[in-house]
Design an enzyme around this catalytic site. Sequence first.
Site, mmCIF file in Angstrom:
data_model
loop_
_atom_site.group_PDB
_atom_site.id
_atom_site.type_symbol
_atom_site.label_atom_id
_atom_site.label_comp_id
_atom_site.label_asym_id
_atom_site.label_seq_id
_atom_site.Cartn_x
_atom_site.Cartn_y
_atom_site.Cartn_z
ATOM 1 N N ASP A 243 0.827 -1.205 0.000
ATOM 2 C CA ASP A 243 0.000 0.000 0.000
ATOM 3 C C ASP A 243 0.864 1.259 0.000
ATOM 4 O OD1 ASP A 243 -1.271 -2.293 1.134
ATOM 5 O OD2 ASP A 243 -2.854 -1.039 1.956
ATOM 6 N N HIS A 245 -1.164 4.487 -0.584
ATOM 7 C CA HIS A 245 -2.218 5.356 -0.050
ATOM 8 C C HIS A 245 -1.964 6.863 -0.229
ATOM 9 C CE1 HIS A 245 -5.285 2.767 1.555
ATOM 10 N NE2 HIS A 245 -4.394 2.014 2.172
ATOM 11 N N ASP A 272 -4.164 -0.422 -3.300
ATOM 12 C CA ASP A 272 -4.332 0.679 -2.343
ATOM 13 C C ASP A 272 -3.309 1.789 -2.575
ATOM 14 O OD1 ASP A 272 -6.406 -0.769 -1.303
ATOM 15 O OD2 ASP A 272 -5.724 -0.673 0.773
ATOM 16 N N ASP A 275 -6.599 6.966 -1.803
ATOM 17 C CA ASP A 275 -7.356 7.144 -0.554
ATOM 18 C C ASP A 275 -6.426 7.446 0.625
ATOM 19 O OD1 ASP A 275 -9.946 7.001 -1.475
ATOM 20 O OD2 ASP A 275 -10.193 4.861 -1.058
ATOM 21 N N ARG A 276 -7.020 8.115 1.626
ATOM 22 C CA ARG A 276 -6.374 8.485 2.884
ATOM 23 C C ARG A 276 -5.311 9.559 2.697
ATOM 24 N NH1 ARG A 276 -8.032 5.571 7.171
ATOM 25 N NH2 ARG A 276 -8.982 3.527 6.817
ATOM 26 N N ASN A 304 -8.522 -3.087 -2.212
ATOM 27 C CA ASN A 304 -9.892 -2.797 -1.790
ATOM 28 C C ASN A 304 -10.217 -1.314 -1.845
ATOM 29 O OD1 ASN A 304 -8.055 -2.720 0.593
ATOM 30 N ND2 ASN A 304 -9.902 -2.096 1.681
ATOM 31 N N HIS A 305 -9.176 -0.454 -1.917
ATOM 32 C CA HIS A 305 -9.426 0.979 -2.041
ATOM 33 C C HIS A 305 -9.501 1.448 -3.496
ATOM 34 C CE1 HIS A 305 -9.499 2.749 2.025
ATOM 35 N NE2 HIS A 305 -8.896 1.621 2.350
ATOM 36 N N HIS A 353 -3.656 -8.366 -3.133
ATOM 37 C CA HIS A 353 -3.724 -7.330 -2.107
ATOM 38 C C HIS A 353 -4.126 -7.882 -0.751
ATOM 39 C CE1 HIS A 353 -4.092 -3.396 -0.335
ATOM 40 N NE2 HIS A 353 -5.291 -3.727 0.116
ATOM 41 N N HIS A 430 -2.195 -4.830 2.431
ATOM 42 C CA HIS A 430 -3.499 -4.645 3.077
ATOM 43 C C HIS A 430 -3.445 -4.298 4.558
ATOM 44 C CE1 HIS A 430 -7.809 -4.920 3.126
ATOM 45 N NE2 HIS A 430 -7.907 -6.118 3.674
#
Length: 501
Positions: A243, A245, A272, A275-276, A304-305, A353, A430
């Site tokens: 990730d 992010h 991922d 996001d965030r 999943n993002h 992931h 993840h």
Amino acid sequence: MSDNTAVANELKDKGNLELKNNRYDDAIKYYTEAIALVQSAIYYSNRAQAHIKSENYGLAIADATKAIEIDPAYLKAYYRRAVAESAILEYKKSLADVKKVLARAPKDPSCLKLHQDLTKVLKTIAFENAIAVNEKQSPIAELDFDSMIIEAGYKGPELQIQVDKATKAVSTDLDLKYVGEMVELFKEGGKIPKKHAFAIVCVANQIFKQEKSLVEIGLKRSKTAASGELQLEGCETITICGDTHGQFYDVLNIFSTFGDTGPNHTYLFNGDFVDRGSWSCEVALLFYCFKILYPQNFYMNRGNHETNDMNQVYGFADECKAKYSHKLFLCFSESFNALPYATLIGQEYLVMHGGLFSDDNIKVDDIRKIDRLKNKQPPKQGIEMELLWTDPQPEEGRSASKRGIGMQFGPDVTAKFCEQNDLKAIIRSHEVRMGGYELEHNGKLITVFSAPNYCDSQHNLGAVINLKTNSDGEYDLDFKTFKEVPHPNIGPMAYTRNMGF
């Protein structure tokens, strides 16, 4: 006050201090010790908050529910359960708990904000459902590059865009010079023109659609490559990243530290990437440029993002809208649907992931058979969901997910899957790992996470895995860690619908 209560309160106070200092695992340990002495709604509720910060939303819901059972009047527990429910997209349940708090504390600012956020996201979902169009409609296909103009005052790199009249295929003259100038523009807080952004997403999407749901690659070695495997001629290293992010400056540090992508160095980013973090657009556009320049040396698995429901809450949709337009988000969303679900390296290492499956009968070949372009978004259950969401556990067997979505699988599940599919190990992401990576399940499962000091609060290292061949033609894994680098004074979650987490 009993001796047990006094000791439990001391443990609770220690837990509160650890929670304040973002040491969530230690906070959970102290709260758990306190709960073992005294069944207190406060202790359960505080542990729920630590689980929320650790993104263990299923465990947070369980703790908040227990707190409510002990003390039905304890409002913090309802609020924390609502926060955890919103994090796993259970908006209606969350709103019901928020209303219970507001019925007794109508001016509570945190609950009022969460109520506002929930109402907004539910209206957005209702609106999107009301205007839902035919599954075949494509935002990317609707792009009209001839009608797009470059924003006034733009002084960045130029990009020529062509559209084939017969096939409607889009092409550009994108090169490394453009990418370098784009990166410098981003570092200065600038943006590329919307027309350029649309073209980059469009061309990358064309490449993703040509890939399989399971990408199969390998370094050249003495062993004969399996049917369907692309041997990367001239490539010496495959670097696997977890990730990122939206942590753009840490992504740049990955390339500057471990080497640029190109014909002799392949990168695989394991989901991922948005996001965030507050530079998800910049990360996504950079990755897409590399995919266009080096389609056989730059790979991306879906996380999943990379899904609409997560993007609506965790920032990417609103970031696209703020920096470019909502239509760019729709085009990104379409391209996410074309991302592969997993990558098989040398027929020995399966990279996805999330993790493994609730059914022992699932094989690698089932990943190959996924028709990912059939659905606009991943199904809520089944193999696609589990590839994105599941997590390992140290205990044998399977259990409910600490996240509240998917499930957890033990070392016996991993060992059986590897044996049935002739794999050396599973590589997944993840989850934050404080050391950046972790070997689990007797070395058959590896977690790698590449967002150091995740969300500017976790103090974790980032890590990558460099995969090379040795003199015997076998693969060696080399784990490298790195710290966060400075970034402009914009915090994480700048575009996130707060939802209390």
